[in-house]
Design an enzyme around this catalytic site. Structure first.
Site, PDB file in Angstrom:
ATOM      1  CG  HIS A 418      -2.076  -0.846   1.214  1.00  0.00           C
ATOM      2  ND1 HIS A 418      -2.005  -2.215   1.368  1.00  0.00           N
ATOM      3  CD2 HIS A 418      -3.398  -0.556   1.044  1.00  0.00           C
ATOM      4  CE1 HIS A 418      -3.227  -2.723   1.304  1.00  0.00           C
ATOM      5  NE2 HIS A 418      -4.081  -1.741   1.098  1.00  0.00           N
ATOM      6  CG  ASN A 452       4.446  -4.168   2.416  1.00  0.00           C
ATOM      7  OD1 ASN A 452       4.134  -2.999   2.519  1.00  0.00           O
ATOM      8  ND2 ASN A 452       3.566  -5.146   2.451  1.00  0.00           N
TER       9      ASN A 452
END
Length: 578
Positions: A418, A452
């Site tokens: 994201h 991430n």
């Protein structure tokens, strides 16, 4: 059955004695530096006490540990083993490992016929007043899927999704099986949730030291009883580390036990992977694929659905608000240069940005990734929206050809990272809608899972936690750095670096804008394998981000405390200043 169980126990004893002899001969060190590094890599970074437990044998736990144990226990059931005529033949334990999938021992359910007559009983336990709960029973469906192996002593069998009273099996959740190494070390302690002697659900918690770990087995000192076969064995983070299957008898006294033995989850997963091609029906393969897509070695990514939201999901989305911090503190979107304008994926109305709930995205057609994202965060109105699934969407307002879809992320260690963090725009009455909007491919960028889920996440946590803790309003810009030299992979390029610019009002009188640069440049070798320890985070001048990206932040650069000077390395979240 008794003779078979005796054989299993004697085999477990021989393995235990063999491992004990080998460890004594090697003067074995239970936790080498390499093993400790692997172990620590899968610990939730919010669990500050975990390493203390492992290294210093601390018994301190966050109180939420007990609630987490109750949550996972829902998936554990008693298995009533019955004959063809319905007569009771014995008990075992099992647990759900996926939608409609039950794991137990081979010696509990040896054949599909045995599974056909068995019953899985959930909630067979006492409440806090020592009163029995209502038992909820389900039938098994071995005709749909049944995989068993005598050597590894496990059985995986399908279950009916609803029982006779229309109660959904999904009510009890399931325990994902993660084969990644590092879930347990010798010298740590395990916890077992079980149905001893077929009785109410019970737990042996932590006083169960792991003695030996081999390629297929884990040996631990623990209290179990007949009927505990098929129980999940957990580490301190409530991850399943093995399938309990046998006690290790004392060689000098057959009425005593010196340890217990479990089958390692990684060995079970490998066997299931090998068996996949031999399954006869497409439905059975899909069920196993769902399980393996969560647990395939080297990947912890959840299975993902791809969808398209209806047009009304976008109708009232106003996107990023430049006046969010106050009309006297206007922060406009960064401007694209002329080359970027030629490459931007504009909407049919000619807009250069895609507006979502509380955030906006500008897309590059050639890279199929965002030039930048911009989000407004209101720390005073944040809503904790639970992540219920992993469904991602193509945005119908631009051509799908300009969006990097799921095929790029399959069967590798690359996450759909994201750019606007899922939790950031989740505030106010539109929080649920904002949450769903973050799951667009336009808002994702290829990030190695270790980047991430660790380094990038640490920075995101820090920024969001400050906004929440101080009831602040913050505007954040995020994006990748595009270079021609970025790694080519599956007809796309993986950005080596990512940046953030966080903007807030300082002391109610002036803007403060700080920029951060994070690199995954050396994260992978030619086969996309992770290279440990190559992540760096720098606090840099906004002008550095402009130089790397071609974006123009205008007057915002004047609000940067690092307007002059070089990049500053950030060693931990506490070193970051906003």
């Amino acid at each position: 059955m008794a003779n078979k169980l005796d054989k299993i126990q004697q085999q477990a004893l021989q393995r235990y004695l063999k491992f004990e002899k080998e460890h004594q001969a090697e003067n074995y060190a239970a936790a080498t530096e390499e093993k400790m590094m692997t172990r620590s890599s899968i610990i939730n970074h919010h669990d500050n006490l975990a390493i203390e437990r492992i290294i210093n044998k601390s018994d301190l736990f966050p109180i939420a540990h007990l609630q987490a144990g109750l949550d996972v226990s829902k998936a554990v059931c008693r298995i009533s083993i019955r004959g063809r005529s319905g007569q009771l033949e014995g008990y075992g334990t099992g647990f759900l490992v996926g939608p409609n999938l039950l794991l137990t021992n081979n010696h509990v359910l040896e054949t599909a016929e045995a599974a056909m007559y068995a019953v899985a009983e959930f909630n067979y336990e006492d409440d806090v007043h020592f009163k029995p709960r209502d038992i909820i029973s389900f039938r098994l469906d071995p005709e749909l899927l049944f995989i068993t192996d005598e050597a590894l002593d496990f059985t995986l069998v399908a279950m009916e999704p609803y029982n006779a009273n229309a109660v959904p099996l999904a009510t009890f959740g399931y325990l994902p099986l993660l084969p990644k190494p590092g879930k347990i070390l010798e010298g740590e302690y395990v916890t077992i949730i079980q149905h001893p002697k077929g009785g109410p659900k019970a737990i042996t918690i932590r006083e169960n030291e792991v003695k030996f770990i081999s390629s297929d087995y884990v040996h631990y000192v623990s209290d179990t009883e007949p009927g505990s076969s098929g129980s999940p064995v957990f580490n301190d983070q409530w991850m399943v580390v093995s399938l309990h299957h046998a006690g290790v008898p004392d060689p000098t006294d057959p009425n005593k036990w010196i340890a217990n033995e479990g089958i390692r989850i990684s060995s079970i997963i490998q066997h299931l992977s090998d068996k996949r091609s031999s399954l006869e029906t497409e439905q059975a393969r899909k069920m196993l694929d769902y399980l393996l897509s969560v647990v395939m070695p080297g990947s912890t990514k959840a299975p993902m659905e791809v969808g398209v939201l209806a047009s009304d999901w976008y109708a009232e989305a106003t996107g990023y608000n430049k006046e969010f911090l106050g009309k006297e503190f206007i922060v406009p979107l960064p401007q694209l240069d002329n080359e970027m304008k030629k490459d931007v994926a504009a909407t049919s109305e000619g807009k250069e940005t895609l507006d979502y709930t509380h955030f906006s995205v500008a897309m590059s057609k050639s890279r199929r990734l965002a030039f930048f994202t911009a989000v407004n965060i209101d720390g005073d109105q944040l809503v904790d929206v639970k992540r219920k699934n992993d469904r991602w969407y193509f945005d119908p307002r631009i051509d799908k050809a300009y969006q990097l879809g799921n095929d790029f992320y399959k069967s590798n260690d690359i996450d759909r990272g994201h750019l606007v963090r899922r939790r950031d725009p989740n505030w106010g009455i539109d929080a649920v809608k904002a949450n769903e909007h973050t799951f667009h491919f336009t808002n994702s960028s290829p990030q190695h899972k270790n980047f991430n889920q660790k380094v990038w996440l640490d920075l995101e946590d820090y920024l969001l936690d400050n906004a929440r803790d101080h009831d602040m309003k913050v505007s954040i810009f995020t994006g990748p750095v595009f270079r021609d030299t970025d790694r080519n992979y599956r007809d796309a390029q993986i950005p080596n670096q990512f940046w953030k610019v966080a903007v807030m009002v300082k002391d109610g009188t002036e803007l403060s804008a700080t920029a951060y640069l994070q690199t995954q440049e050396n994260m992978i070798d030619g086969d996309l394998e992770f290279v440990y320890g190559q992540f760096e985070t720098y606090q840099v001048p906004i002008t550095k981000i402009e130089e790397l990206t071609g974006l123009d932040f205008g007057e915002l650069r004047k609000a940067d405390p690092l307007a002059k000077g070089q990049a500053a390395r950030v060693k931990r979240a506490g070193d970051i200043s906003i």
